[in-house]
Design a protein around this motif. Structure first.
Motif: not given
Length: 99
Positions: A29-33, A35-45, A48-57
Motif C-alpha cells: 500500500a505504501m509503495a502504491f501511495l 507512486k501516486w501523482p503529486r498533483g492528486r495528493r489530497g487529504p484522503v491520500y 492513508a499515507l500517514n496510517c500506513c507509516a504508523a503501521a510500519l512503525t
C-alpha cells in the motif's frame, strides 16, 4: 502471518479492461501511495499515507491502515468491488458479479 499483512487484499482496478491488482499489505500500500501523482495528493491520500507509516512503525495495526487505504481507493474510484450476488434461476442458484 506477517503483522503488516492485510487479512484480505484491497483490490485495485485502474479502469475497464485493466488488470486488477491485489494490495496484500502495508508495504505494498505504501509503495502504491508513493507512486501516486503529486498533483492528486489530497487529504484522503495523506490520511492513508500517514496510517500506513504508523503501521510500519507499530503505532497502528495493519487492519487500521487497510481501512484508510481502502477509503483512499474508494474515493479515487480505484477500488474494485466485484461481489458475487445470488440471482434467482429456474435451474438453481446462479451468481452474477455486481459492478
Amino acid at each position: 502471518m506477517d503483522r503488516l499483512q492485510f487479512f484480505s487484499p484491497v483490490r485495485i482496478s485502474r479502469g475497464p479492461g485493466q488488470p486488477v491488482e491485489d494490495i496484500d499489505g502495508v508495504r505494498e500500500a505504501m509503495a502504491f501511495l508513493r507512486k501516486w501523482p503529486r498533483g492528486r495528493r489530497g487529504p484522503v491520500y495523506q490520511c492513508a499515507l500517514n496510517c500506513c507509516a504508523a503501521a510500519l512503525t507499530g503505532e497502528m495495526s495493519a487492519e487500521e491502515a487497510r481501512k484508510a487505504f481502502t477509503g483512499f481507493a474508494r474515493i479515487t474510484r480505484l477500488l474494485e468491488d466485484d461481489v458475487a450476488l445470488p440471482m434467482d434461476s429456474e435451474k438453481g442458484n446462479v451468481y452474477a458479479l455486481r459492478r
